[in-house]
Scaffold this active site. Structure first.
Site, short mmCIF file in Angstrom:
data_model
loop_
_atom_site.label_atom_id
_atom_site.label_comp_id
_atom_site.label_asym_id
_atom_site.label_seq_id
_atom_site.Cartn_x
_atom_site.Cartn_y
_atom_site.Cartn_z
N LYS A 172 -65.64 -4.98 5.16
CA LYS A 172 -65.57 -3.77 4.33
C LYS A 172 -66.91 -3.04 4.35
O LYS A 172 -66.97 -1.82 4.49
CB LYS A 172 -65.15 -4.14 2.89
N GLN A 220 -63.36 -8.30 -5.00
CA GLN A 220 -62.59 -9.07 -4.03
C GLN A 220 -61.81 -10.18 -4.73
O GLN A 220 -62.36 -10.93 -5.54
CB GLN A 220 -63.54 -9.66 -2.97
N ASP A 239 -58.71 0.10 -4.83
CA ASP A 239 -57.65 -0.84 -4.43
C ASP A 239 -56.28 -0.40 -4.96
O ASP A 239 -55.25 -0.91 -4.53
CB ASP A 239 -57.93 -2.22 -5.04
#
Ligand code: GUN
Length: 281
Positions: free
Chosen positions: A55, A99, A122
């Site tokens: 990422k 995460q 997200d």
């Protein structure tokens, strides 16, 4: 016998979109806007570490500023919530990614709820999940959005097609169903309690697997000429990276198939970059 499937090249599609995103950040920079992403990782899960590194690499590639917060396994929920709160207020940060999975003593729902919906790249926050249901997107959920981009890149239109998803997770299965439905597919979601799974998957014109079981989808579960999208990232018996689909046999039956690695994976990160740029506007 049937022809072997066209291999959907997620790396190539991803590279093309990243080129466009890079141009977009350059334009934004000229207007004084600098997209920024904060990536938070708690603990030492090696898979999570790899994802987070990819990422950050993706951010650098398209000109997004990124910050990493690597916290120890012993971090308390309160400390993590405090960090999220700080990032919510931080002006040079437009996107926050925590995460998953988090260590067991931390309630991931509480953490996701704390992320400002405006920075929730997200699309996990209830507000953004609700928007996905309604088709009023602020952020598209990264993995399902990546799948839709791959279909688009290969001129595969879900409209009127039988779309079968294996897996009903909040991250992939459920939002995937919504995106395919919004694209006018006829959508069925299968899960561990589904009876006659093989019968259902054999109806699929587009079959999406997101269950996380190595080589679970065998050729007898796939209709001749189906489009097969493999969201799984697993290890096989020899420790080699593989998807949910038994690629070697299924590719002889499918019309299109995504490989693992190099299929959906690169697209997920690309969609995260897209969301971060969107959040900065
Ligand atoms: N863990 C596995 N997939 C994801 C994802 O898409 N986002 C985050 N934050 N964590 C994950």
């Amino acid at each position: 016998m049937a022809n072997t499937a066209i291999i959907i090249d997620g790396k190539a599609v991803s590279a093309k979109i990243r080129e466009e995103l890079k141009k977009e950040t350059e334009q934004l920079n000229k207007k004084g806007i600098k997209p920024g992403l904060a990536v938070v990782i708690v603990g030492n899960d090696p898979a999570s570490r790899t994802y987070v590194n990819n990422k950050k690499k993706g951010c650098a590639e398209v000109g997004i500023y990124s910050e990493e917060y690597a916290l120890s396994e012993e971090t308390t929920q309160e400390e993590l919530l405090e960090l999220v709160d700080k990032l919510n207020k931080k002006e040079d940060i437009n996107g926050i990614l925590v995460q998953l999975p988090l260590p067991k003593h931390i309630d991931d729902k509480a953490v996701i709820a704390k992320i400002s919906p405006k920075k929730d790249v997200d699309a996990f926050h209830v507000e953004n999940v609700g928007r996905i249901m309604l088709g009023e997107y602020k952020f598209l959920p990264c993995t399902p959005a990546g799948v839709m981009e791959l279909l688009k890149a290969y001129d595969i239109d879900p409209a009127g097609k039988e779309c079968v998803i294996i897996g009903r997770s909040n991250i992939v299965g459920k939002p995937m169903a919504m995106l395919l439905l919004h694209a006018n597919g006829t959508v069925t979601v299968c899960h561990s309690k589904t009876k006659n799974l093989k019968e259902v998957t054999n109806r699929a014109d587009i079959l999406v697997s997101a269950i996380g079981k190595a080589k679970f989808v065998s050729a007898d579960m796939v209709k001749e000429g189906a489009v097969v999208i493999d969201v799984g990232i697993n290890r096989d018996e020899n420790g080699k990276l593989c998807g949910d689909v038994d690629f070697e046999t299924v590719k002889e039956k499918a019309s299109y198939i995504t490989p693992v690695p190099g299929g959906v994976g690169p697209m997920t990160i690309t969609m995260l970059l897209k969301n971060t740029i969107e959040a900065s506007k």
